[in-house]
Motif scaffolding. Structure first.
Motif, PDB file in Angstrom:
ATOM      1  N   ASN A 225       0.790  -0.763   0.001  1.00  0.00           N
ATOM      2  CA  ASN A 225       0.140   0.238   0.121  1.00  0.00           C
ATOM      3  C   ASN A 225       0.307   1.478  -0.175  1.00  0.00           C
ATOM      4  O   ASN A 225       1.461   1.742   0.774  1.00  0.00           O
ATOM      5  CB  ASN A 225      -0.817  -0.447   1.555  1.00  0.00           C
TER       6      ASN A 225
ATOM      7  N   ILE B 264       0.105   4.103   2.939  1.00  0.00           N
ATOM      8  CA  ILE B 264       0.380   4.191   3.814  1.00  0.00           C
ATOM      9  C   ILE B 264       1.777   3.580   4.409  1.00  0.00           C
ATOM     10  O   ILE B 264       2.782   4.238   4.832  1.00  0.00           O
ATOM     11  CB  ILE B 264      -0.060   2.884   4.558  1.00  0.00           C
ATOM     12  N   ILE B 265       2.967   3.087   3.065  1.00  0.00           N
ATOM     13  CA  ILE B 265       4.353   3.211   3.283  1.00  0.00           C
ATOM     14  C   ILE B 265       5.088   4.758   3.420  1.00  0.00           C
ATOM     15  O   ILE B 265       5.789   5.470   4.408  1.00  0.00           O
ATOM     16  CB  ILE B 265       4.422   2.454   2.121  1.00  0.00           C
TER      17      ILE B 265
ATOM     18  N   THR C  46       4.131   5.860   7.263  1.00  0.00           N
ATOM     19  CA  THR C  46       4.784   4.793   7.979  1.00  0.00           C
ATOM     20  C   THR C  46       6.744   5.489   8.224  1.00  0.00           C
ATOM     21  O   THR C  46       6.999   6.269   9.059  1.00  0.00           O
ATOM     22  CB  THR C  46       5.067   4.040   7.403  1.00  0.00           C
TER      23      THR C  46
ATOM     24  N   THR D 283       4.074  -3.805  10.824  1.00  0.00           N
ATOM     25  CA  THR D 283       3.217  -3.187   9.089  1.00  0.00           C
ATOM     26  C   THR D 283       4.135  -3.063   8.621  1.00  0.00           C
ATOM     27  O   THR D 283       2.498  -3.372   6.847  1.00  0.00           O
ATOM     28  CB  THR D 283       2.738  -2.185   9.512  1.00  0.00           C
ATOM     29  N   LEU D 284       5.485  -3.849   8.553  1.00  0.00           N
ATOM     30  CA  LEU D 284       5.828  -4.483   6.951  1.00  0.00           C
ATOM     31  C   LEU D 284       6.001  -5.046   6.557  1.00  0.00           C
ATOM     32  O   LEU D 284       6.623  -6.169   5.670  1.00  0.00           O
ATOM     33  CB  LEU D 284       6.862  -3.613   7.055  1.00  0.00           C
TER      34      LEU D 284
ATOM     35  N   ALA E  15       0.722  -1.901   5.594  1.00  0.00           N
ATOM     36  CA  ALA E  15       1.894  -1.447   4.414  1.00  0.00           C
ATOM     37  C   ALA E  15       2.290  -2.943   3.753  1.00  0.00           C
ATOM     38  O   ALA E  15       2.180  -1.358   2.268  1.00  0.00           O
ATOM     39  CB  ALA E  15       2.535  -1.252   5.215  1.00  0.00           C
TER      40      ALA E  15
ATOM     41  N   GLU F  24      -5.286  -0.784   0.748  1.00  0.00           N
ATOM     42  CA  GLU F  24      -6.543   1.195   0.432  1.00  0.00           C
ATOM     43  C   GLU F  24      -6.943   1.585   0.683  1.00  0.00           C
ATOM     44  O   GLU F  24      -7.562   2.947   0.483  1.00  0.00           O
ATOM     45  CB  GLU F  24      -4.848   2.448   1.038  1.00  0.00           C
TER      46      GLU F  24
END
Length: 405
Positions: free
Chosen positions: A247, A250-251, A254, A349-350, A369, A395
């Motif tokens: 995503n 979101i990356i 982050t 989340t990665l 992510a 996402e």
């Protein structure tokens, strides 16, 4: 001192020892002049009055007052000297930081120039493109192979923008996404021509001066970061495999949390066993370097996806000819940062799992992510399942445009 480029230690490269000797000589000379001027210089002439010199008169009136005044005056002189020393030290340190920064930039520029000169004719880009050094937020390199056309198409059809939208993402949001590939052992052959045609159609490749091969992943990763640093001035550089769902928005969110940190290494940190047995997957020929049988590797980010900050990518570019490459690419990258002042950030989340794991997190308002299956070191049967993962864990199409970086 921060991260020192190798060139500072080479002959004729403005090494650390030579520069410090020069700086210390200058500061010592200035300090010596100051001390001599303060302590042994000719005193100011005191005009005597009719009844004798001022000193003699004060001695006659109050000897103790004279002694106290002289002590105070001497103390002021020493205080002035120490203040001057402190200011000189601060100037030297600031100058050293400036020189370090300039040397790093110069070394990176030289590395980029050398890389361009060494390029294969097959992958040489126009001069205008080589000189481009666009400022962006992150560069995401999707490591791919000649045989992975279907994987690339599954990504293009899901989470990676295409055409004008891809270029708009770069211009408006500062997000660069490219498939990363080198050339075959026979440059200009059928494999290279196939990639040329695919790139002409999609314009989403970053070509490397690198001979493709499974056992060359460490070298490919190193060349990717060196090439990306030479082409784009980014805050972060990301490596991701072509069977991982990402995503991009979101990356970006982050990474934005770590934007003010100079040297960060972000990923899902692990410490797997060092495999000494020959003939098995992930065998480490140099297992003996890690101690007794059964030992584990140092902490490093899993290879499916990780991000590093600009200083670390530049460090790799500058020192690429000296950095040792182990059998496993993720281990190699982690080893390059051992002993450096680097912050390791373990962000789970990665590395979420595929549905239902990532789907539950979306429903809870915490979308991942990136998602993949640990059992397959990527999404199992990614060509068939990428669309499903995207539908259930993505996402949303407009999310990346509303994300704040």
């Amino acid at each position: 001192m921060g991260l020192m480029p190798t060139s500072r230690y080479q002959k004729g490269g403005g090494g650390v020892s030579t520069r410090w000797v020069s700086l210390l000589c200058i500061s010592s000379f200035c300090l010596g002049v100051l001390v001599v001027d303060r302590l042994w210089g000719t005193p100011d002439t005191v005009k005597p009055d009719k009844e004798g010199s001022s000193v003699e008169k004060r001695q006659e009136q109050d000897p103790e007052l004279v002694v106290n005044c002289e002590k105070k005056e001497s103390s002021l002189h020493v205080g002035d000297i120490l203040a001057q020393v402190s200011r000189t030290h601060d100037v030297i340190m600031n100058l050293d930081k400036t020189i370090s920064s300039l040397e790093m930039q110069l070394a990176a520029a030289r590395a980029a120039k050398t890389g361009n000169e060494e390029r294969s004719p097959v992958v040489t880009r126009p001069i205008v493109e080589q000189l481009e050094h666009q400022k962006v937020f992150y560069v995401m390199g999707i490591i791919t192979a000649f045989s992975s056309r279907k994987r690339r198409d599954s990504i293009r059809e899901t989470w990676m923008p295409q055409g004008d939208e891809l270029r708009r993402l770069e211009k408006e949001k500062g997000l660069v996404i490219r498939f990363v590939i080198g050339h075959s052992a026979t440059p200009g052959g059928v494999l290279d021509r196939a990639i040329d045609a695919e790139d002409e159609q999609h314009q989403d490749f970053l070509r490397l001066n690198h001979v493709e091969g499974y056992h060359e992943l460490s070298s490919k990763t190193q060349i990717y970061f060196s090439t990306a640093v030479a082409k784009w001035d980014a805050d972060f550089y990301i490596k991701v495999d072509d069977d991982v769902h990402v995503n991009p928005g979101i990356i970006g969110s982050t990474l934005a949390h770590h934007r003010s940190k100079p040297r960060v290494y972000i990923g899902c940190m692990k410490s797997g066993p060092v495999l000494s047995q020959k003939g098995i997957k992930y065998h480490e020929p140099e297992y003996w370097k890690f101690g007794e049988d059964g030992n584990k590797y140092f902490r490093h980010a899993t290879g499916q996806l990780y991000a590093i900050s600009k200083d670390l990518a530049t460090y790799i570019s500058v020192n690429r000819h000296l950095l040792h490459k182990y059998a496993n690419e993720d281990v190699s990258l982690g080893s390059w940062f051992i002993g450096l002042d680097v912050e390791h950030i373990d962000d789970r989340t990665l590395c979420c799992g595929t549905p239902p794991d990532c789907e539950w997190k979306v429903q809870a308002g915490n979308p991942c992510a990136a998602s993949f299956d640990w059992s397959c070191s990527g999404i199992c049967k990614s060509v068939e399942r990428m669309e499903e993962v995207h539908q259930r864990c993505g996402e949303g199409h407009g999310a990346v445009w509303h994300a704040n970086f």
